[in-house]
Design a protein around this motif. Sequence first.
Motif, PDB file in Angstrom:
ATOM      1  N   ALA A   1     -10.500  -6.308  -3.627  1.00 20.78           N
ATOM      2  CA  ALA A   1     -11.268  -6.392  -4.879  1.00 20.78           C
ATOM      3  C   ALA A   1     -10.929  -5.267  -5.853  1.00 20.78           C
ATOM      4  N   VAL A   2     -10.320  -4.197  -5.352  1.00 23.00           N
ATOM      5  CA  VAL A   2     -10.115  -3.036  -6.227  1.00 23.00           C
ATOM      6  C   VAL A   2      -8.653  -2.567  -6.279  1.00 23.00           C
ATOM      7  N   VAL A   3      -7.761  -3.229  -5.557  1.00 23.54           N
ATOM      8  CA  VAL A   3      -6.338  -2.879  -5.614  1.00 23.54           C
ATOM      9  C   VAL A   3      -5.621  -3.906  -6.486  1.00 23.54           C
ATOM     10  N   ASP A   4      -4.898  -3.430  -7.487  1.00 17.98           N
ATOM     11  CA  ASP A   4      -4.164  -4.302  -8.400  1.00 17.98           C
ATOM     12  C   ASP A   4      -2.753  -4.572  -7.862  1.00 17.98           C
ATOM     13  N   HIS A   5      -1.974  -3.508  -7.645  1.00 19.03           N
ATOM     14  CA  HIS A   5      -0.640  -3.621  -7.062  1.00 19.03           C
ATOM     15  C   HIS A   5      -0.610  -2.883  -5.723  1.00 19.03           C
ATOM     16  N   TRP A   6       0.049  -3.481  -4.740  1.00 17.03           N
ATOM     17  CA  TRP A   6       0.247  -2.840  -3.436  1.00 17.03           C
ATOM     18  C   TRP A   6       1.733  -2.823  -3.141  1.00 17.03           C
ATOM     19  N   VAL A   7       2.260  -1.634  -2.799  1.00 18.89           N
ATOM     20  CA  VAL A   7       3.694  -1.473  -2.556  1.00 18.89           C
ATOM     21  C   VAL A   7       3.918  -0.869  -1.178  1.00 18.89           C
TER      22      VAL A   7
END
Length: 236
Positions: A132-138
Amino acid sequence: MLTARQRLLAFLTLCLALLAPVPSHAADRVTAPASGRAAPRSPVVFVHGYNADPGVWGALREDLRAAGYADSELFSWGYDTHQSVNEVLAGRLAAYVDQVRRETGAAKVDVVGHSFGSLVSRWYVKFGGGAAVVDHWVSLAGPNRGTSTAWACALWDQACRDMTPGSYVVKNLNSGDETPGAVKYATFWSNCDEVVNPDDSVPLTGAANTPVGCLTHNDLLGDDGTSAGVRAFLAS
């Protein structure tokens, strides 16, 4: 030849033209740069790997600063890497992200993890409310499907056990949807990675998976091409 009366009328017409309001289409051209201004960036939270510390992010932080990020938008989380992904570390990362959001006022954050940090941050996203609170994950060189090299320390180290192929953590992370929610996912992997075996443990179904060529495990942290790929993805 114009009469005095005609010259006076021409002068008054010019004055009225200069005082007239700007036509609506011209006003749009004046204000367009403001309306086209880029949306505020999400702050970036870096999650280092096993037996490492926040200092490993120096090169990527420098590149992001050069790209326009302020120090107040870049956060490097430090943690004890010898603990359980699901029982301890993912919850501590959640608390850290909440702290970053309070400090910055941001609704969402971007998360960049290296190696073991990919498992910690993935668990947070999939099972700890992070979706719900992470936009991009790398993920840089993350053992997302486990790595056989972790057996070397699995006997005495919980984090190593979590990284082994078929572990409780690995099985649950890869059950069902590997990239859940509205989060944008990306992985970067090397075919010469001496730590993550097999090499194709890194890519995930539903992510933007980028091969970076023949780089060692830690070289991804300072590689210019990898950095450019991460920056482009965070800007997407």
